[in-house]
Scaffold this motif. Structure first.
Motif, PDB file in Angstrom:
ATOM      1  N   LEU A 251      27.963  40.712  33.863  1.00  0.00           N
ATOM      2  CA  LEU A 251      28.483  41.082  35.093  1.00  0.00           C
ATOM      3  C   LEU A 251      28.506  42.579  35.441  1.00  0.00           C
ATOM      4  CD1 LEU A 251      32.018  39.419  34.302  1.00  0.00           C
ATOM      5  CD2 LEU A 251      30.623  39.138  36.410  1.00  0.00           C
ATOM      6  N   ARG A 252      28.001  43.310  34.317  1.00  0.00           N
ATOM      7  CA  ARG A 252      27.669  44.763  34.609  1.00  0.00           C
ATOM      8  C   ARG A 252      26.247  44.886  35.242  1.00  0.00           C
ATOM      9  NH1 ARG A 252      29.707  47.078  28.757  1.00  0.00           N
ATOM     10  NH2 ARG A 252      31.911  47.737  29.407  1.00  0.00           N
ATOM     11  N   ALA A 253      25.475  43.979  34.680  1.00  0.00           N
ATOM     12  CA  ALA A 253      24.024  43.977  35.445  1.00  0.00           C
ATOM     13  C   ALA A 253      24.113  43.609  36.945  1.00  0.00           C
ATOM     14  CB  ALA A 253      23.019  43.161  34.753  1.00  0.00           C
ATOM     15  N   LEU A 291      29.317  36.078  45.008  1.00  0.00           N
ATOM     16  CA  LEU A 291      30.291  37.100  44.618  1.00  0.00           C
ATOM     17  C   LEU A 291      30.016  38.253  45.323  1.00  0.00           C
ATOM     18  CD1 LEU A 291      30.183  36.546  40.736  1.00  0.00           C
ATOM     19  CD2 LEU A 291      31.804  35.801  42.289  1.00  0.00           C
ATOM     20  N   SER A 292      31.078  38.794  45.811  1.00  0.00           N
ATOM     21  CA  SER A 292      30.919  40.116  46.617  1.00  0.00           C
ATOM     22  C   SER A 292      31.106  41.250  45.430  1.00  0.00           C
ATOM     23  CB  SER A 292      32.108  40.353  47.531  1.00  0.00           C
ATOM     24  OG  SER A 292      33.381  40.280  47.118  1.00  0.00           O
ATOM     25  N   ALA A 293      31.025  42.588  45.869  1.00  0.00           N
ATOM     26  CA  ALA A 293      31.327  43.644  44.718  1.00  0.00           C
ATOM     27  C   ALA A 293      32.775  43.649  44.557  1.00  0.00           C
ATOM     28  CB  ALA A 293      30.661  45.030  45.693  1.00  0.00           C
ATOM     29  N   ILE A 296      33.231  41.057  41.771  1.00  0.00           N
ATOM     30  CA  ILE A 296      32.693  41.442  40.607  1.00  0.00           C
ATOM     31  C   ILE A 296      33.450  42.518  39.860  1.00  0.00           C
ATOM     32  CG2 ILE A 296      30.407  42.565  39.407  1.00  0.00           C
ATOM     33  CD1 ILE A 296      28.887  41.549  41.824  1.00  0.00           C
ATOM     34  N   GLU A 297      33.843  43.305  40.380  1.00  0.00           N
ATOM     35  CA  GLU A 297      34.709  44.280  39.954  1.00  0.00           C
ATOM     36  C   GLU A 297      36.125  43.638  39.196  1.00  0.00           C
ATOM     37  OE1 GLU A 297      33.938  47.469  38.941  1.00  0.00           O
ATOM     38  OE2 GLU A 297      32.190  46.563  39.853  1.00  0.00           O
ATOM     39  N   ALA A 298      36.767  42.819  39.893  1.00  0.00           N
ATOM     40  CA  ALA A 298      37.823  41.829  39.422  1.00  0.00           C
ATOM     41  C   ALA A 298      37.629  41.134  38.395  1.00  0.00           C
ATOM     42  CB  ALA A 298      38.244  41.110  40.616  1.00  0.00           C
TER      43      ALA A 298
END
Length: 336
Positions: A251-253, A291-293, A296-298
């Protein structure tokens, strides 16, 4: 004196100090350094060993009284104090005093993880001035392939550059896992020279690497397969933090790639800048289409919540949290 885990064997050859603090942010390097010091202490006649854990409410008076009373059965003692984060004000004062005036015929070994800010504390400085301060720095991603290759070479196994890179991708962010694989490869392939294909075959035999298959399946939108792998990992007794580590790693990548892609000419440039190599890109490319930004943060926030549940700071079932995270990563819409 200040040194590093790599420099420790050389300074140990000169003899032992009366007080030593081993710290940093890598548990593996801390424990390996402590093992070297313990071995040297045994060689130099420190026959008695005591271990104390510095937790809230620790009885310093009892420790100091016991430390200053010589044993009837051994003339030299190793007293280990294990840190759990930085000490409180009273603990810091006692540690500073012990560094300046250690008990007679005693080697004081203080060890544990400290954040960089805590490493600048006054009591830490006393160990550097009056004894030894051993600080293990994190092995950054760009240094990891060489670190792995050097350790395997010391065990008689040669890795080609692509093989070292493949293994580094598998264990990035988890030095303990890296060391486990180094020991496993050295045991299975003594004296070998390994290319990427041979290395991939070895690591694919290890059930622990199912966590990477889990992350890849979730990123690729393969929900049934991802949830099946997750159930298998749970059944094998794998700990939730290791599963979360693999999911968060991807997820971080993905988050880094999205941020870089907004400023790069091409997605390839973004992957390269984020140091996501070709072997990891396929499932992440699929996820980028889904997935949008903000999504991904969620997911990263959901992973952080699952981690707190796994560590007991939030009530709940860590496996239920992880199952929901995997489903959402794979594109399953869950009820709020």
């Amino acid at each position: 004196m200040r040194t590093s885990p790599d420099g420790l064997p050389k300074v140990l050859a000169r003899g032992l100090p009366s007080a030593c603090l081993v710290t940093g942010s890598e548990p593996l390097l801390i424990e390996e350094s402590c093992d070297l010091i313990r071995h040297a202490a045994r060689e130099q006649g420190f026959a008695e060993r005591e271990v104390h854990f510095l937790e809230r409410g620790f009885d310093w008076d009892a420790l100091l009284s016991d430390a200053n009373n010589l044993s009837l059965f051994a003339t030299r003692r190793l007293i280990e104090l294990k840190l759990k984060g930085g000490p409180d004000v009273g603990g810091a004062k006692h540690l500073a005093e012990l560094a300046m005036r250690p008990p007679p015929d005693t080697l004081l070994l203080v060890a544990g993880e400290l954040e960089p800010r805590s490493q600048k504390a006054a009591w830490v400085g006393e160990f550097e001035r009056h004894g030894w301060l051993v600080v293990g720095q994190p092995v950054e991603r760009e240094r990891l392939p060489a670190w792995i290759s050097a350790r395997l070479e010391a065990r008689g196994v040669a890795l080609e550059a692509e093989a070292a890179e493949l293994l580094a991708e598998r264990v990035e962010g988890n030095l303990l896992a890296a060391q486990q694989e180094i020991e496993r490869i050295a045991l299975l392939k003594p004296g070998a020279r390994l290319d990427a294909a041979a290395t991939a075959e070895i690591v694919s035999d290890n059930a622990r690497y199912d966590v990477f298959e889990l992350a890849a399946a979730a990123m690729a939108g393969q929900a049934p397969r991802a949830l099946r792998i997750l159930a298998g990992l749970r059944g094998e007794g794998l700990e939730p933090p290791l599963v979360l580590w693999a999911l968060v790693n991807d997820l971080r990548a993905l988050s880094r790639v999205v941020q870089l892609a907004a400023r790069s000419r091409s997605l390839e440039d973004a992957f390269r800048a984020a140091q996501v190599w070709s072997s990891r890109q396929a499932p992440l490319r699929v996820a980028l289409r889904r997935l949008s930004a903000p999504q991904i943060e969620a997911l990263l926030l959901a992973a952080a919540r699952a981690d707190r549940v796994a560590k007991g700071s939030l009530r709940g079932d860590a496996w239920v949290e992880i199952e929901g995270l995997v489903a959402r990563m794979a594109g399953v819409a869950l009820a709020a």
